[in-house]
Design a protein around this motif. Structure first.
Motif, PDB file in Angstrom:
ATOM      1  N   ARG A 223       0.861  -1.185   0.000  1.00 23.12           N
ATOM      2  CA  ARG A 223       0.000   0.000   0.000  1.00 23.12           C
ATOM      3  C   ARG A 223       0.898   1.235   0.000  1.00 23.12           C
ATOM      4  O   ARG A 223       2.103   1.148   0.250  1.00 23.12           O
ATOM      5  CB  ARG A 223      -0.927   0.019   1.229  1.00 23.12           C
ATOM      6  CG  ARG A 223      -1.974  -1.108   1.268  1.00 23.12           C
ATOM      7  CD  ARG A 223      -3.027  -0.929   0.197  1.00 23.12           C
ATOM      8  NE  ARG A 223      -3.991  -2.002   0.171  1.00 23.12           N
ATOM      9  CZ  ARG A 223      -5.202  -1.958   0.737  1.00 23.12           C
ATOM     10  NH1 ARG A 223      -5.566  -0.871   1.409  1.00 23.12           N
ATOM     11  NH2 ARG A 223      -6.033  -2.966   0.629  1.00 23.12           N
ATOM     12  N   LEU A 224       0.286   2.390  -0.230  1.00 20.88           N
ATOM     13  CA  LEU A 224       1.035   3.647  -0.274  1.00 20.88           C
ATOM     14  C   LEU A 224       0.277   4.687   0.540  1.00 20.88           C
ATOM     15  O   LEU A 224      -0.926   4.896   0.327  1.00 20.88           O
ATOM     16  CB  LEU A 224       1.190   4.123  -1.720  1.00 20.88           C
ATOM     17  CG  LEU A 224       2.125   5.317  -1.944  1.00 20.88           C
ATOM     18  CD1 LEU A 224       3.573   4.916  -1.695  1.00 20.88           C
ATOM     19  CD2 LEU A 224       1.971   5.859  -3.375  1.00 20.88           C
ATOM     20  N   THR A 225       0.962   5.344   1.476  1.00 24.24           N
ATOM     21  CA  THR A 225       0.292   6.356   2.295  1.00 24.24           C
ATOM     22  C   THR A 225       0.060   7.621   1.469  1.00 24.24           C
ATOM     23  O   THR A 225       0.954   8.100   0.779  1.00 24.24           O
ATOM     24  CB  THR A 225       1.115   6.695   3.546  1.00 24.24           C
ATOM     25  OG1 THR A 225       2.428   7.108   3.156  1.00 24.24           O
ATOM     26  CG2 THR A 225       1.222   5.497   4.464  1.00 24.24           C
ATOM     27  N   THR A 226      -1.154   8.161   1.561  1.00 27.52           N
ATOM     28  CA  THR A 226      -1.517   9.356   0.789  1.00 27.52           C
ATOM     29  C   THR A 226      -1.362  10.638   1.603  1.00 27.52           C
ATOM     30  O   THR A 226      -1.507  11.732   1.061  1.00 27.52           O
ATOM     31  CB  THR A 226      -2.968   9.255   0.311  1.00 27.52           C
ATOM     32  OG1 THR A 226      -3.834   9.105   1.449  1.00 27.52           O
ATOM     33  CG2 THR A 226      -3.143   8.053  -0.616  1.00 27.52           C
ATOM     34  N   GLU A 227      -1.088  10.509   2.892  1.00 21.00           N
ATOM     35  CA  GLU A 227      -0.900  11.676   3.760  1.00 21.00           C
ATOM     36  C   GLU A 227      -0.068  11.260   4.960  1.00 21.00           C
ATOM     37  O   GLU A 227       0.108  10.054   5.214  1.00 21.00           O
ATOM     38  CB  GLU A 227      -2.249  12.228   4.228  1.00 21.00           C
ATOM     39  CG  GLU A 227      -3.066  11.223   5.026  1.00 21.00           C
ATOM     40  CD  GLU A 227      -4.457  11.736   5.381  1.00 21.00           C
ATOM     41  OE1 GLU A 227      -4.801  11.673   6.581  1.00 21.00           O
ATOM     42  OE2 GLU A 227      -5.170  12.189   4.466  1.00 21.00           O
ATOM     43  N   ASP A 228       0.438  12.235   5.689  1.00 21.64           N
ATOM     44  CA  ASP A 228       1.138  11.918   6.925  1.00 21.64           C
ATOM     45  C   ASP A 228       0.164  11.244   7.877  1.00 21.64           C
ATOM     46  O   ASP A 228      -0.971  11.696   8.062  1.00 21.64           O
ATOM     47  CB  ASP A 228       1.676  13.195   7.581  1.00 21.64           C
ATOM     48  CG  ASP A 228       2.787  13.838   6.763  1.00 21.64           C
ATOM     49  OD1 ASP A 228       3.307  13.168   5.847  1.00 21.64           O
ATOM     50  OD2 ASP A 228       3.126  15.003   7.040  1.00 21.64           O
ATOM     51  N   THR A 229       0.603  10.171   8.491  1.00 20.28           N
ATOM     52  CA  THR A 229      -0.297   9.413   9.359  1.00 20.28           C
ATOM     53  C   THR A 229       0.509   8.747  10.465  1.00 20.28           C
ATOM     54  O   THR A 229       1.685   9.060  10.685  1.00 20.28           O
ATOM     55  CB  THR A 229      -1.086   8.375   8.544  1.00 20.28           C
ATOM     56  OG1 THR A 229      -2.059   7.745   9.385  1.00 20.28           O
ATOM     57  CG2 THR A 229      -0.187   7.329   7.937  1.00 20.28           C
ATOM     58  N   GLU A 230      -0.124   7.816  11.164  1.00 24.85           N
ATOM     59  CA  GLU A 230       0.527   7.083  12.246  1.00 24.85           C
ATOM     60  C   GLU A 230       0.080   5.633  12.176  1.00 24.85           C
ATOM     61  O   GLU A 230      -1.066   5.337  11.852  1.00 24.85           O
ATOM     62  CB  GLU A 230       0.136   7.689  13.594  1.00 24.85           C
ATOM     63  CG  GLU A 230       0.843   7.059  14.778  1.00 24.85           C
ATOM     64  CD  GLU A 230       0.419   7.685  16.098  1.00 24.85           C
ATOM     65  OE1 GLU A 230      -0.460   7.093  16.761  1.00 24.85           O
ATOM     66  OE2 GLU A 230       0.952   8.764  16.451  1.00 24.85           O
ATOM     67  N   LEU A 231       0.991   4.744  12.483  1.00 18.11           N
ATOM     68  CA  LEU A 231       0.658   3.320  12.492  1.00 18.11           C
ATOM     69  C   LEU A 231       1.444   2.652  13.610  1.00 18.11           C
ATOM     70  O   LEU A 231       2.673   2.743  13.657  1.00 18.11           O
ATOM     71  CB  LEU A 231       1.012   2.679  11.144  1.00 18.11           C
ATOM     72  CG  LEU A 231       0.504   1.256  10.892  1.00 18.11           C
ATOM     73  CD1 LEU A 231      -1.015   1.185  10.950  1.00 18.11           C
ATOM     74  CD2 LEU A 231       0.990   0.738   9.543  1.00 18.11           C
ATOM     75  N   GLY A 232       0.724   2.024  14.541  1.00 12.98           N
ATOM     76  CA  GLY A 232       1.377   1.366  15.660  1.00 12.98           C
ATOM     77  C   GLY A 232       2.174   2.315  16.533  1.00 12.98           C
ATOM     78  O   GLY A 232       3.178   1.920  17.127  1.00 12.98           O
ATOM     79  N   GLY A 233       1.726   3.580  16.618  1.00 13.74           N
ATOM     80  CA  GLY A 233       2.420   4.555  17.430  1.00 13.74           C
ATOM     81  C   GLY A 233       3.611   5.190  16.751  1.00 13.74           C
ATOM     82  O   GLY A 233       4.300   6.023  17.347  1.00 13.74           O
ATOM     83  N   HIS A 234       3.857   4.860  15.498  1.00  9.26           N
ATOM     84  CA  HIS A 234       4.990   5.421  14.765  1.00  9.26           C
ATOM     85  C   HIS A 234       4.483   6.397  13.705  1.00  9.26           C
ATOM     86  O   HIS A 234       3.557   6.076  12.954  1.00  9.26           O
ATOM     87  CB  HIS A 234       5.786   4.311  14.069  1.00  9.26           C
ATOM     88  CG  HIS A 234       6.365   3.308  15.008  1.00  9.26           C
ATOM     89  ND1 HIS A 234       7.533   3.510  15.718  1.00  9.26           N
ATOM     90  CD2 HIS A 234       5.927   2.063  15.368  1.00  9.26           C
ATOM     91  CE1 HIS A 234       7.807   2.454  16.453  1.00  9.26           C
ATOM     92  NE2 HIS A 234       6.834   1.562  16.261  1.00  9.26           N
TER      93      HIS A 234
END
Length: 449
Positions: free
Chosen positions: A323-334
């Motif tokens: 997958r490709l992130t389309t915006e700044d985000t967070e995953l698993g606290g990172h």
């Protein structure tokens, strides 16, 4: 704006990276074993191959979280960029902005009202293939399974030589996508034999699809096959001509390859577990007898359904996706910056002991509590994906595989022939390599002769 270097620095990197080429060696040596090891280093792990960098999600919880947020974690990344080169903007590969419209337009082809017709069509094609089997002969299992699934999609079929070439081209593309996803695109222009084979395979498949669409439209008759279902839902104001071809090519690649592989793996696993095979055969004889499997029968084929689900747990159709992130985000606290490639592996998650005790054992009984014959499990079972991008053909795929396994085991017992161990081929899909088996006819009461 999330700083990419800072975001990546607090995530563990997978060990075994070589200078310049990164993790290419362990991936090429045994990609499935490499993917399975990653969860020991965290829920998110950094992997790189030369300039190719990705965060690999290793836990079922984070994978599910990512799949649900399909706008932020969009279809994309190195793998899907290559898939689109052949599959175009089809339902499987299209970005979020196109997905809801496309899914709405193709959904009628997968409505449960069409399922009885599809099962009748598949039953007829199973009879055609199995009529050519002879007691004591050796068959290429995967080739025959693919012939069944392809003829179900394309009921009138193609000349044998064209069908054989189509299968070869599909294998070239699915294997080529995996390799091309990790090499620079500039190498595509180098006139190597592999590049020429890949381009010729793309051209031939596109030509076959164009001919199939034109031929079906000229008949203007619904033959209960999936292609008729797709074209009957065609809306000139909804999907463009190119998109129609993309959808047909997508389902040709996905529908014929994945189900054929699942059934092939199931027959391989049953050969090593004759006690389970006998139970499955007795069930098929009792429920179906000499007739065709109906939708109503699916709920009574409990052992067969459990075998199919356990096979898909051990050998999910596609082992690795991006997958490709389309915006700044967070995953698993990172923190994860926009433009980051996120990779995940249904194969690795479904073989974690935390979710499935004795994860490498073939234990169909672990699915005994899953009673819905038409709805695949969710949670750590990721064989059909998740979220809004969950496979549109999940119900059909499970029903087809259950029908095929039940119909085959009711009549035949397949046993391995001497040779090297059966292993997955290097491909986008989990294909058993060199799966040749010897046929043993079952007697009318269902026992193996």
């Amino acid at each position: 704006m999330v700083d990419e270097h800072a975001a990546m620095s607090d995530v563990a990197s997978a060990p075994g990276a070589w200078p310049l080429i990164g993790h290419l060696v362990p991936l090429m040596r045994d990609r499935l074993a490499f993917l399975r090891r990653l969860h020991h280093y965290g829920d998110l792990v950094r992997v790189h191959i030369g300039p190719w960098r990705a965060l690999v999600v290793t836990s079922a919880e984070l994978t599910g979280e990512m799949l649900v947020a399909d706008r932020v974690f969009d279809k994309g990344g190195y793998l899907f960029d290559r898939i689109r080169e052949t599959g175009g903007n089809g339902l499987v590969s299209c970005p979020h902005r196109d997905h809801r419209r496309q899914r709405r337009l193709v959904q009628p082809a997968f409505h449960r009202d069409r399922l009885p017709g599809y099962l009748r069509m598949m039953s007829r094609q199973i009879d055609v293939v199995l009529a050519g089997w002879r007691d004591g002969e050796t068959v290429d299992v995967r080739t025959d399974m693919q012939a069944i699934t392809a003829r179900t999609l394309l009921p009138r079929g193609l000349p044998p030589a064209v069908m054989e070439q189509m299968f070869t081209d599909m294998h070239v593309i699915l294997a080529g996508v995996t390799w091309r996803a990790i090499v620079p695109k500039r190498l595509d222009r180098v006139p190597t034999p592999a590049n020429r084979r890949y381009r010729r395979a793309q051209e031939r498949l596109r030509a076959i699809v164009a001919g199939l669409v034109a031929e079906h439209r000229s008949r203007e008759t619904d033959h209960d096959d999936l292609l008729s279902g797709l074209l009957s839902s065609y809306d000139p104001d909804g999907l463009t001509e190119d998109e129609i071809h993309d959808q047909v090519l997508t389902f040709l690649l996905a529908g014929t390859e994945t189900t054929a592989n699942v059934v092939s793996w199931a027959l391989h696993l049953l050969a090593g577990h004759p006690d389970i095979e006998r139970r499955l055969r007795a069930e098929a004889v009792e429920v179906v007898g000499d007739g065709e499997v109906t939708v109503a029968d699916l709920s009574r084929l409990a052992v067969c359904r459990q075998v199919v689900l356990e096979t898909m747990r051990l050998y999910p159709p596609v082992p690795f996706l991006t997958r490709l992130t389309t915006e700044d985000t967070e995953l698993g606290g990172h923190p994860v910056p926009a433009g980051t490639t996120i990779a995940y592996s249904p194969y690795a998650v479904q073989r974690q002991a935390a979710h499935f005790p004795d994860p490498d054992d073939f234990r169909p009984g672990r699915w005994a509590e899953h009673a819905d014959p038409l709805r695949p499990p969710r949670g750590p079972f990721l064989a059909f994906g998740g979220g809004a991008r969950r496979c549109v053909g999940d119900v059909l795929g499970l029903a087809e595989a259950t029908l095929m396994v039940s119909a085959i085991v009711r009549r035949w017992s397949l046993r391995p022939v001497p040779g090297p161990p059966v292993r997955p081929a290097v491909s986008l899909v989990l294909t058993p390599r060199a799966l040749r088996m010897r046929l043993h006819a079952a007697d009318p009461e269902g026992a193996a002769a």
